[in-house]
Scaffold this motif. Structure first.
Motif, PDB file in Angstrom:
ATOM      1  N   SER A  45      -1.773   3.951   2.126  1.00  0.00           N
ATOM      2  CA  SER A  45      -0.616   3.365   1.448  1.00  0.00           C
ATOM      3  C   SER A  45      -0.787   1.864   1.305  1.00  0.00           C
ATOM      4  CB  SER A  45       0.659   3.676   2.239  1.00  0.00           C
ATOM      5  OG  SER A  45       0.866   5.070   2.340  1.00  0.00           O
ATOM      6  N   GLN A  46      -1.367   1.218   2.297  1.00  0.00           N
ATOM      7  CA  GLN A  46      -1.553  -0.226   2.218  1.00  0.00           C
ATOM      8  C   GLN A  46      -2.495  -0.603   1.084  1.00  0.00           C
ATOM      9  OE1 GLN A  46      -3.021  -2.015   5.800  1.00  0.00           O
ATOM     10  NE2 GLN A  46      -2.824  -4.110   5.035  1.00  0.00           N
ATOM     11  N   GLN A  47      -3.551   0.179   0.905  1.00  0.00           N
ATOM     12  CA  GLN A  47      -4.481  -0.089  -0.186  1.00  0.00           C
ATOM     13  C   GLN A  47      -3.796   0.096  -1.538  1.00  0.00           C
ATOM     14  OE1 GLN A  47      -7.689   2.737  -1.114  1.00  0.00           O
ATOM     15  NE2 GLN A  47      -9.137   1.046  -0.874  1.00  0.00           N
ATOM     16  N   LEU A  48      -2.957   1.100  -1.636  1.00  0.00           N
ATOM     17  CA  LEU A  48      -2.234   1.342  -2.882  1.00  0.00           C
ATOM     18  C   LEU A  48      -1.263   0.204  -3.176  1.00  0.00           C
ATOM     19  CD1 LEU A  48      -2.011   3.596  -5.055  1.00  0.00           C
ATOM     20  CD2 LEU A  48       0.001   4.404  -3.830  1.00  0.00           C
ATOM     21  N   VAL A  49      -0.581  -0.282  -2.134  1.00  0.00           N
ATOM     22  CA  VAL A  49       0.355  -1.389  -2.308  1.00  0.00           C
ATOM     23  C   VAL A  49      -0.380  -2.640  -2.766  1.00  0.00           C
ATOM     24  CG1 VAL A  49       1.888  -2.962  -1.058  1.00  0.00           C
ATOM     25  CG2 VAL A  49       2.090  -0.504  -0.712  1.00  0.00           C
ATOM     26  N   GLN A  50      -1.569  -2.884  -2.230  1.00  0.00           N
ATOM     27  CA  GLN A  50      -2.327  -4.074  -2.616  1.00  0.00           C
ATOM     28  C   GLN A  50      -2.758  -4.012  -4.080  1.00  0.00           C
ATOM     29  OE1 GLN A  50      -5.501  -4.275   0.239  1.00  0.00           O
ATOM     30  NE2 GLN A  50      -4.227  -5.226   1.818  1.00  0.00           N
ATOM     31  N   ARG A  51      -2.960  -2.822  -4.613  1.00  0.00           N
ATOM     32  CA  ARG A  51      -3.289  -2.703  -6.031  1.00  0.00           C
ATOM     33  C   ARG A  51      -2.078  -3.011  -6.910  1.00  0.00           C
ATOM     34  NH1 ARG A  51      -7.213   2.545  -6.867  1.00  0.00           N
ATOM     35  NH2 ARG A  51      -8.442   2.338  -4.969  1.00  0.00           N
ATOM     36  N   LEU A  52      -0.899  -2.615  -6.440  1.00  0.00           N
ATOM     37  CA  LEU A  52       0.317  -2.872  -7.207  1.00  0.00           C
ATOM     38  C   LEU A  52       0.846  -4.282  -7.006  1.00  0.00           C
ATOM     39  CD1 LEU A  52       2.212   0.448  -6.455  1.00  0.00           C
ATOM     40  CD2 LEU A  52       1.381  -0.242  -8.672  1.00  0.00           C
ATOM     41  N   TYR A  53       0.630  -4.823  -5.826  1.00  0.00           N
ATOM     42  CA  TYR A  53       1.275  -6.071  -5.412  1.00  0.00           C
ATOM     43  C   TYR A  53       0.244  -6.926  -4.680  1.00  0.00           C
ATOM     44  CZ  TYR A  53       5.332  -8.831  -3.801  1.00  0.00           C
ATOM     45  OH  TYR A  53       6.262  -9.814  -3.586  1.00  0.00           O
ATOM     46  N   PRO A  54      -0.600  -7.655  -5.404  1.00  0.00           N
ATOM     47  CA  PRO A  54      -1.712  -8.404  -4.786  1.00  0.00           C
ATOM     48  C   PRO A  54      -1.234  -9.671  -4.087  1.00  0.00           C
ATOM     49  CG  PRO A  54      -1.668  -8.823  -7.133  1.00  0.00           C
ATOM     50  CD  PRO A  54      -0.582  -7.805  -6.874  1.00  0.00           C
ATOM     51  N   TYR A  55      -0.467  -9.487  -3.012  1.00  0.00           N
ATOM     52  CA  TYR A  55       0.165 -10.627  -2.363  1.00  0.00           C
ATOM     53  C   TYR A  55      -0.854 -11.585  -1.754  1.00  0.00           C
ATOM     54  CZ  TYR A  55      -0.552  -7.831   1.897  1.00  0.00           C
ATOM     55  OH  TYR A  55      -1.100  -7.094   2.924  1.00  0.00           O
ATOM     56  N   LYS A  56      -2.022 -11.103  -1.372  1.00  0.00           N
ATOM     57  CA  LYS A  56      -3.023 -11.984  -0.763  1.00  0.00           C
ATOM     58  C   LYS A  56      -3.633 -12.937  -1.783  1.00  0.00           C
ATOM     59  CE  LYS A  56      -4.316  -8.905   3.031  1.00  0.00           C
ATOM     60  NZ  LYS A  56      -5.421  -8.186   3.714  1.00  0.00           N
ATOM     61  N   SER A  57      -3.495 -12.612  -3.060  1.00  0.00           N
ATOM     62  CA  SER A  57      -4.069 -13.455  -4.105  1.00  0.00           C
ATOM     63  C   SER A  57      -3.054 -14.387  -4.743  1.00  0.00           C
ATOM     64  CB  SER A  57      -4.697 -12.579  -5.205  1.00  0.00           C
ATOM     65  OG  SER A  57      -5.721 -11.768  -4.682  1.00  0.00           O
ATOM     66  N   ILE A  58      -1.774 -14.058  -4.657  1.00  0.00           N
ATOM     67  CA  ILE A  58      -0.773 -14.860  -5.372  1.00  0.00           C
ATOM     68  C   ILE A  58       0.192 -15.570  -4.440  1.00  0.00           C
ATOM     69  CG2 ILE A  58      -0.891 -13.364  -7.388  1.00  0.00           C
ATOM     70  CD1 ILE A  58       1.680 -12.039  -6.500  1.00  0.00           C
ATOM     71  N   LEU A  59       0.109 -15.310  -3.136  1.00  0.00           N
ATOM     72  CA  LEU A  59       1.034 -15.926  -2.190  1.00  0.00           C
ATOM     73  C   LEU A  59       0.273 -16.695  -1.123  1.00  0.00           C
ATOM     74  CD1 LEU A  59       3.557 -12.965  -1.648  1.00  0.00           C
ATOM     75  CD2 LEU A  59       3.826 -14.931  -3.158  1.00  0.00           C
ATOM     76  N   GLY A  60       0.958 -17.622  -0.492  1.00  0.00           N
ATOM     77  CA  GLY A  60       0.385 -18.389   0.601  1.00  0.00           C
ATOM     78  C   GLY A  60       0.514 -17.666   1.926  1.00  0.00           C
TER      79      GLY A  60
END
Length: 459
Positions: free
Chosen positions: A297-312
């Motif tokens: 589920s975490q991998q799927l969330v990262q595809r939908l919501y790339p928080y590591k790339s757009i957030l601090g």
């Protein structure tokens, strides 16, 4: 209020005959045969509509019968456009669609001037065609248009009148019919008076400014519309859609993903500076999870919501706290796809390819859209040097290409273009590079709300 929707027709045919009636609750609409059936939207209606969507459709139908234009306002995403197209498909209305931007000018809406053999000609654009031929004009992105563009539509929206560059004058149906009682059609044509159809309507789509960035609407323009807030579907309705999209996925897992999405779209998350979660893309994500139930589920969330790339750093902590609350931090035991085993032309669906991916000691075959060129087997390129990280990335891209478009994020020179070219050649696509400049967080947030796969690629 409970809204029932019924469609009575003499034949179960995509093009309904005049005399058919659409009823939503107590509101009925008598259908007309479209003159240009190719302009009627198709494949937007589903067998069962959520109750909230039925209420929105009923409201639009009510305003349509009153001869009023509507403005659907809500958070970014395809829901507002989908509801508008569902209504047009339901009522068999022809559509003129325009996506507004800061580059949209008055000529894009009214008339375009062309020079042919030294003679100037005026070509009617979307607003004029819709007004004269009785179509529905869909204006998407009102918040993006410059302030001096949309006021040209003010008189057309309020009085159904507009002066055109070629000398013609658009006049409302009532006033035109009154003049026709006193004058002949030839006289009105000589005066260059054109009748605006009584079926002409405008459906505007936009997002609230502020909370989101954009140009606020001028009060005179805003007063021309009947507005309705189109927010995300209620939790129960959205949950039913997700259960349908992923019948092989555990109900608890579906509920956890939707709870995460709802939390990240709340006012509290917005106050922390977190962008909205793309709730509408959960249906596409569940299709992927239905085919690959071993995907974390975490991998799927990262595809939908790339928080590591757009957030601090603070954003990372806030998102991972929410992931932990809903027990979605399962990335360490994820079963990511390792490589693409084979790619071949599908015998079942034209324009598709059968792709086999190795995942968790299993080979899973699924269908993805393909190009018109000849497919190329994986690991057969003489110029592409494959590595384990490349193989995993290509397999993940194949997974998401099954349901949606995709976007690669990575540092400059890390090989994004090379991977995209290899992906395209495997599926028989032609490549058309387009250089973009000054891409900021707002652009990334837009893609996040409209795409399903984000892959952070690092060497």
């Amino acid at each position: 209020m409970f809204c029932e929707m019924s469609l009575t027709s003499r034949l179960s045919h995509p093009l309904l005959f005049a005399g058919d009636t659409v009823t939503i609750g107590e509101i009925s609409y008598k259908l007309k045969t479209p003159q240009n059936p190719e302009r009627v939207p198709l494949k937007y209606l589903s067998d069962s509509l959520p109750q909230t969507v039925a209420q929105h459709l009923r409201w639009i139908m009510q305003k349509d019968l009153l001869g009023q234009d509507v403005f659907l306002i809500g958070p970014p995403g395809p829901l507002r456009r989908s509801i508008a197209m569902q209504y047009l498909e339901l009522t068999k209305r022809e559509v003129e669609y325009v996506a507004l931007s800061r580059d949209t000018t008055e000529t894009d809406l009214k008339q375009r001037r062309e020079i042919r053999s030294g003679t100037a000609f005026y070509i009617d654009q979307c607003a004029v065609r819709a007004a004269t031929q009785g179509r529905v004009l869909v204006l998407e992105g009102l918040e993006k248009a410059e302030r001096n563009v949309l006021p040209v539509l003010n008189n057309l929206l309020e009085n159904r009148e507009m002066q055109l560059e070629d000398g013609r004058f658009l006049m409302s149906a009532d006033r035109y019919d009154k003049l026709l009682q006193e004058h002949t059609k030839e006289e009105l044509d000589s005066w260059k008076i054109v009748r605006v159809s009584e079926d002409f309507r405008v459906i505007a789509l936009g997002i609230p400014v502020p909370k989101y960035k954009g140009n606020p609407l001028d009060p005179p323009l805003r007063s021309r519309f009947q507005a309705r807030d189109i927010y995300y579907l209620p939790f129960k309705d959205q949950l039913e859609l997700l259960y349908t999209a992923g019948p092989n996925v555990a109900a608890e897992r579906v509920s956890q993903l939707l709870s995460l999405a709802t939390t990240l779209c709340s006012q509290e998350s917005s106050s922390l500076g977190l962008p909205d979660f793309p709730v509408d893309n959960l249906v596409a994500a569940l299709h992927v999870l239905n085919t690959f139930p071993m995907l974390s589920s975490q991998q799927l969330v990262q595809r939908l919501y790339p928080y590591k790339s757009i957030l601090g750093k603070d954003g990372h902590t806030a998102v991972e706290t929410v992931l932990s609350r809903f027990e979605l931090l399962d990335g360490r035991r994820q079963a990511a796809p390792s490589n693409v085993v084979s790619v071949s032309t599908s015998n079942e669906r034209e324009g598709h390819a059968d792709v086999t991916v190795q995942t968790a000691d299993k080979e899973i075959t699924f269908q993805v859209p393909a190009g018109s060129k000849e497919l190329r087997p994986p690991n057969s390129s003489l110029t592409f040097i494959n590595t384990p990280s490349h193989s995993q990335l290509l397999a993940e891209m194949m997974q998401s290409h099954m349901v949606k478009d995709l976007c690669l994020i990575g540092a400059k020179g890390c090989g994004k273009s090379v991977i995209a070219r290899e992906f395209a050649e495997m599926l028989g696509y032609s490549i058309e590079p387009v250089m973009l400049y000054q891409v900021n967080k707002e652009v990334i947030s837009f893609f996040c709300l409209n795409l399903v796969l984000w892959v952070t690629f690092k060497l």
